[in-house]
Design a protein around this motif. Sequence first.
Motif, short mmCIF file in Angstrom:
data_model
loop_
_atom_site.label_atom_id
_atom_site.label_comp_id
_atom_site.label_asym_id
_atom_site.label_seq_id
_atom_site.Cartn_x
_atom_site.Cartn_y
_atom_site.Cartn_z
N THR A 120 18.88 51.87 -5.53
CA THR A 120 19.11 53.14 -4.96
C THR A 120 20.79 53.07 -4.60
OG1 THR A 120 18.80 52.13 -2.68
CG2 THR A 120 17.09 53.40 -3.63
N HIS A 179 13.89 37.31 -11.04
CA HIS A 179 14.08 37.93 -9.87
C HIS A 179 12.94 39.41 -10.10
CE1 HIS A 179 15.93 40.51 -6.85
NE2 HIS A 179 15.55 41.47 -7.42
N HIS A 197 11.85 42.70 -9.05
CA HIS A 197 12.54 43.79 -8.83
C HIS A 197 11.41 44.98 -8.36
CE1 HIS A 197 15.61 46.75 -8.80
NE2 HIS A 197 14.89 47.79 -9.55
N SER A 249 15.56 49.36 -3.47
CA SER A 249 16.19 50.09 -2.21
C SER A 249 16.85 49.15 -1.29
CB SER A 249 15.04 50.70 -1.72
OG SER A 249 14.15 50.16 -1.10
N VAL A 271 18.58 45.89 -2.23
CA VAL A 271 19.01 44.85 -2.96
C VAL A 271 20.53 45.28 -3.51
CG1 VAL A 271 17.97 45.48 -5.05
CG2 VAL A 271 18.49 43.23 -5.00
N SER A 296 10.33 52.31 -1.32
CA SER A 296 9.66 51.00 -1.42
C SER A 296 8.35 51.12 -2.18
CB SER A 296 9.64 50.73 -0.02
OG SER A 296 9.25 49.37 0.20
N THR A 297 8.41 49.87 -2.91
CA THR A 297 7.19 49.48 -3.42
C THR A 297 6.42 48.77 -2.36
OG1 THR A 297 8.06 47.26 -4.02
CG2 THR A 297 8.08 49.14 -5.74
N GLY A 299 4.85 46.11 -2.77
CA GLY A 299 5.35 44.32 -2.65
C GLY A 299 6.65 44.18 -2.05
N GLY A 300 7.75 45.15 -2.17
CA GLY A 300 9.04 44.80 -1.51
C GLY A 300 8.86 45.01 0.03
N VAL A 319 7.10 41.57 1.35
CA VAL A 319 7.50 40.65 1.60
C VAL A 319 8.90 40.76 2.79
CG1 VAL A 319 9.76 39.48 0.10
CG2 VAL A 319 7.68 39.92 -0.97
N ALA A 377 8.70 45.27 6.02
CA ALA A 377 9.35 46.52 6.34
C ALA A 377 8.56 47.52 7.38
CB ALA A 377 9.34 47.59 5.11
N ARG A 395 11.53 42.12 10.12
CA ARG A 395 11.96 42.17 8.68
C ARG A 395 12.04 40.92 7.90
NH1 ARG A 395 11.12 46.34 10.30
NH2 ARG A 395 12.53 48.02 10.62
N ILE A 404 5.41 35.80 -5.97
CA ILE A 404 5.50 37.49 -6.16
C ILE A 404 4.14 37.91 -5.80
CG2 ILE A 404 5.39 38.93 -8.26
CD1 ILE A 404 7.24 36.96 -9.66
N TRP A 407 15.15 61.29 7.28
CA TRP A 407 16.26 61.63 6.47
C TRP A 407 17.71 62.29 7.39
CZ3 TRP A 407 16.93 59.16 2.27
CH2 TRP A 407 15.70 58.64 1.57
N VAL A 433 19.06 42.41 0.32
CA VAL A 433 18.99 41.18 -0.28
C VAL A 433 20.20 40.95 -1.55
CG1 VAL A 433 17.83 39.73 -2.38
CG2 VAL A 433 16.63 40.99 -0.27
#
Length: 344
Positions: A57, A91, A93, A97, A99, A158-159, A161-162, A165, A168, A204, A214, A242, A326
């Motif tokens: 992003t 890594h 990915h 958003s 990183v 965001s996914t 997974g992200g 981890v 969020a 966070r 993963i 936003w 990150v």
Amino acid sequence: MRTLGDVAWKNVTASIDKGAVSVLQPPEGVNLKARDRLASIPGVEVRVAVRLASVTTLRIGGPAELFVRVESEAALTDVLTVARETALVLHLHGHGSNVLFPDGGMRGIVCRLRGELEQVEVEGETVRAGAGVTLARLARDTAKQDLLGLEALSGFPSTVGGAVVMNAGCYGTEIRDVLAEVRVARPGRPVETLATADLKPGYRTTSLQGTEAIVTRAEFRLRRGDGASALKRINELNRRRWESLPSGKPNAGSVFRNPEGDFAGRLIEACGLKGASSGGAEISQRHANVIVNRENARAADVLDLMITAHRAVRDRFHVELRPEIVLAGDLADEFWRRAAAPGI
Ligand SMILES: Cc1cc2nc3c(=O)[nH]c(=O)nc-3n(C[C@H](O)[C@H](O)[C@H](O)COP(=O)(O)OP(=O)(O)OC[C@H]3O[C@@H](n4cnc5c(N)ncnc54)[C@H](O)[C@@H]3O)c2cc1C
């Protein structure tokens, strides 16, 4: 997405990243042996030298040596084996958003989850989602089935997974509030299921950060409710989200975590740094804890601003801000080394 063929890494980085100050130029080039092994795994697609700026992003980042799309847990396990046997760093990915990739790109494998790992199953109030699904899609799809709980998490890119981890969160909801368990793959180990408490989620943060784990899938416990109102709430919260963030310019949301009892944005603003710039990057005029890519910014520009903000807040308020974003590759080491130096 721009890709190049199997030319030497030196030429790849030079041609893709014209104008970048630092590019990787290892003499040995792209690891073609690893590429061929990865490409032979069913459910794996490999590309060479994908420009990471095109999948973040912030729109910053040089090429990934090997960019891999993985369609199942089984394929991911095989990819982890190849990474280990060829001594390549992997890594994972998500949506890119949160990183910052180096201007010189990433050696090794950058891996994205696709296929089965983007699917969603609903059984009663239990929702199982692949880690590659976006939270926005998951929140809307579940609300349409009168399942509530993800609305507040739908407003940022965001996914699943992200988000898991880093635990969020937004508007007082964190992903741990609705998360029951996750499936986690690690090199050399069978995929295992971990309960939310095993992740030790905090503000966070989870115990998965900084490890090789993963997240492949996540299971959520939602509650039955009025889906139409939930969809309305999603739209309203997204609008508010936003409005509070810089719009129009690429960014990665908050750069630093909020320190206990305060806000990183307030501290950076109090140091007079709103609008400060380095190269093409700028500390947002709207929200001082966000750095925007104003025009052709490089990772080096963003890092300079982060270090400036970190030192200024440390020197004025004796608070050490910790990055939320990150810092990939060598950027984290560089940040902490330079941030430790006396203020400017
Ligand atoms: C406009 C904007 C607003 C934002 N607002 C918020 C907000 O309100 N609240 C908030 O918490 N965040 C916010 N963010 C930050 C960001 O969206 C979140 O941190 C998000 O959860 C990151 O997910 P991602 O899929 O993009 O991960 P990426 O950025 O792709 O990756 C981030 C880290 O997670 C790791 N990772 C990703 N997927 C996996 C996986 N499956 N398994 C293991 N590791 C993985 C990566 O390796 C990397 O270390 C915002 C960002 C933007 C751009």
